[in-house]
Scaffold this motif. Structure first.
Motif, PDB file in Angstrom:
ATOM      1  N   VAL A  37       0.874  -1.181   0.000  1.00 31.84           N
ATOM      2  CA  VAL A  37       0.000   0.000   0.000  1.00 31.84           C
ATOM      3  C   VAL A  37       0.908   1.227   0.000  1.00 31.84           C
ATOM      4  CG1 VAL A  37      -1.718   1.313   1.331  1.00 31.84           C
ATOM      5  CG2 VAL A  37      -1.833  -1.198   1.265  1.00 31.84           C
ATOM      6  N   GLN A  39       1.239   5.686   0.074  1.00 28.46           N
ATOM      7  CA  GLN A  39       0.592   6.924   0.519  1.00 28.46           C
ATOM      8  C   GLN A  39       1.455   8.096   0.081  1.00 28.46           C
ATOM      9  OE1 GLN A  39       0.051   7.360   4.830  1.00 28.46           O
ATOM     10  NE2 GLN A  39      -1.911   8.358   4.427  1.00 28.46           N
ATOM     11  N   GLY A  44      -4.205  10.089   0.735  1.00 29.10           N
ATOM     12  CA  GLY A  44      -4.768   8.881   1.314  1.00 29.10           C
ATOM     13  C   GLY A  44      -3.993   7.631   0.919  1.00 29.10           C
ATOM     14  N   LEU A  45      -4.619   6.496   1.168  1.00 29.65           N
ATOM     15  CA  LEU A  45      -3.985   5.194   0.958  1.00 29.65           C
ATOM     16  C   LEU A  45      -4.367   4.613  -0.395  1.00 29.65           C
ATOM     17  CD1 LEU A  45      -4.834   3.898   4.528  1.00 29.65           C
ATOM     18  CD2 LEU A  45      -2.591   4.661   3.742  1.00 29.65           C
ATOM     19  N   TRP A  47      -3.945   0.937  -2.630  1.00 31.16           N
ATOM     20  CA  TRP A  47      -3.524  -0.455  -2.675  1.00 31.16           C
ATOM     21  C   TRP A  47      -2.826  -0.749  -3.985  1.00 31.16           C
ATOM     22  CZ3 TRP A  47      -5.571  -4.832  -5.506  1.00 31.16           C
ATOM     23  CH2 TRP A  47      -5.154  -6.081  -5.013  1.00 31.16           C
ATOM     24  N   GLN A  62      -4.792  -2.760 -10.874  1.00 31.69           N
ATOM     25  CA  GLN A  62      -4.881  -2.077 -12.158  1.00 31.69           C
ATOM     26  C   GLN A  62      -4.167  -0.737 -12.058  1.00 31.69           C
ATOM     27  OE1 GLN A  62      -8.951  -1.673 -13.448  1.00 31.69           O
ATOM     28  NE2 GLN A  62      -9.407  -3.827 -13.115  1.00 31.69           N
ATOM     29  N   TYR A  95       4.183   0.971   2.141  1.00 28.85           N
ATOM     30  CA  TYR A  95       3.991   0.079   3.283  1.00 28.85           C
ATOM     31  C   TYR A  95       3.831  -1.371   2.822  1.00 28.85           C
ATOM     32  CZ  TYR A  95       2.659   4.232   6.068  1.00 28.85           C
ATOM     33  OH  TYR A  95       2.623   5.441   6.726  1.00 28.85           O
ATOM     34  N   PHE A 110      -5.897  -6.133   6.947  1.00 30.26           N
ATOM     35  CA  PHE A 110      -4.499  -5.710   6.964  1.00 30.26           C
ATOM     36  C   PHE A 110      -4.141  -5.452   8.424  1.00 30.26           C
ATOM     37  CE2 PHE A 110      -5.087  -6.080   2.754  1.00 30.26           C
ATOM     38  CZ  PHE A 110      -5.259  -4.975   1.943  1.00 30.26           C
TER      39      PHE A 110
END
Lengths: 123, 110
Positions: A37, A39, A44-45, A47, A62, A95, A110
């Motif tokens: 992940v 940032q 924001g986060l 994936w 994707q 991360y 997670f």
């Protein structure tokens, strides 16, 4: 106790590659998938995908296909993220994250995160 | 732009109860479970809620969550100063085959 310890910060030029490591300890490494992940600063986060630590099969989100490589070295319980052809917009904290499926009522969660690795892409 | 919609900010006074909403669609929240994370400044996110409403061990029962249709919410009761943080919701999107996140809600304890 479960720990994910990542490699340190990196400064790269556009077009270069970077490899981030994630050393797992405190649990059976091949029993839990590893996700990645990112940032971006102040954002924001996002994936990026995951790797099956039992089979080594990676799955990329994707938009990332072609520039990412997830890999493992199970002998040292370490997962790796390699990003090629870096762009300025890849500047982010990356991360590694354990999917605690077996510990979360057999649903994906997670549950443990590495401390993050800052990758800065700048000329 | 995030796929899941959260209010950018929320606030409350110590001891109060606050709720944070998370709105999605039929391909994510409507079809899959929701998770919530807490991120303190400069730290990695921490899992607060999984499977819509379940708390990992160590998470106080002041934190609770629910899901209805294509929306979810996180409630924090007995608000404390240490709850000041950014809260993110996430769910699997079956159409995009990806985990989608909300943009995060910054909680301020006044």
């Amino acid at each position: 106790q479960v720990q994910l310890v990542q490699s340190g910060s990196e400064l790269k030029k556009p077009g270069a590659s970077v490899k981030v490591s994630c050393k797992a300890s405190g649990y059976m490494f091949t029993n839990f998938a590893i996700n990645w992940v990112r940032q971006a600063p102040g954002q924001g986060l996002e994936w990026m995908g995951w790797i099956n630590t039992d089979t080594g099969k990676p799955t990329y989100a994707q938009g990332f296909t072609g520039r990412l490589v997830f890999s493992l070295d199970t002998s040292v319980t370490t997962a790796y993220l390699q990003i090629t052809s870096l762009k300025a917009e890849d500047t982010a904290v990356y991360y590694c994250v354990r999917d605690g499926f077996k510990d979360c009522s057999r649903t994906s969660c997670f549950d443990y995160w590495g401390q993050g690795a800052l990758v800065t892409v700048s000329s | 732009q995030s796929v899941l919609t959260q209010p950018p900010s929320a606030s409350g006074t110590p001891g109060q109860r606050v709720t944070i909403s998370c709105s999605g669609s039929s391909s994510d929240i409507g079809r899959n479970y929701v998770l919530w994370y807490q991120q303190l400044p400069g730290r990695a996110p921490k899992l607060l809620i999984y499977n819509n409403h379940q708390r990992p061990s160590g998470v106080p029962d002041r934190f609770s969550a629910s899901k209805s249709g294509t929306s979810a919410s996180l409630a924090i009761s007995g608000l404390r100063s240490e709850d000041e943080s950014i809260y993110y919701c996430t769910a699997w999107d079956g159409s995009l085959s990806t985990w989608v996140f909300g943009g995060g809600t910054e909680l301020t304890v006044l």
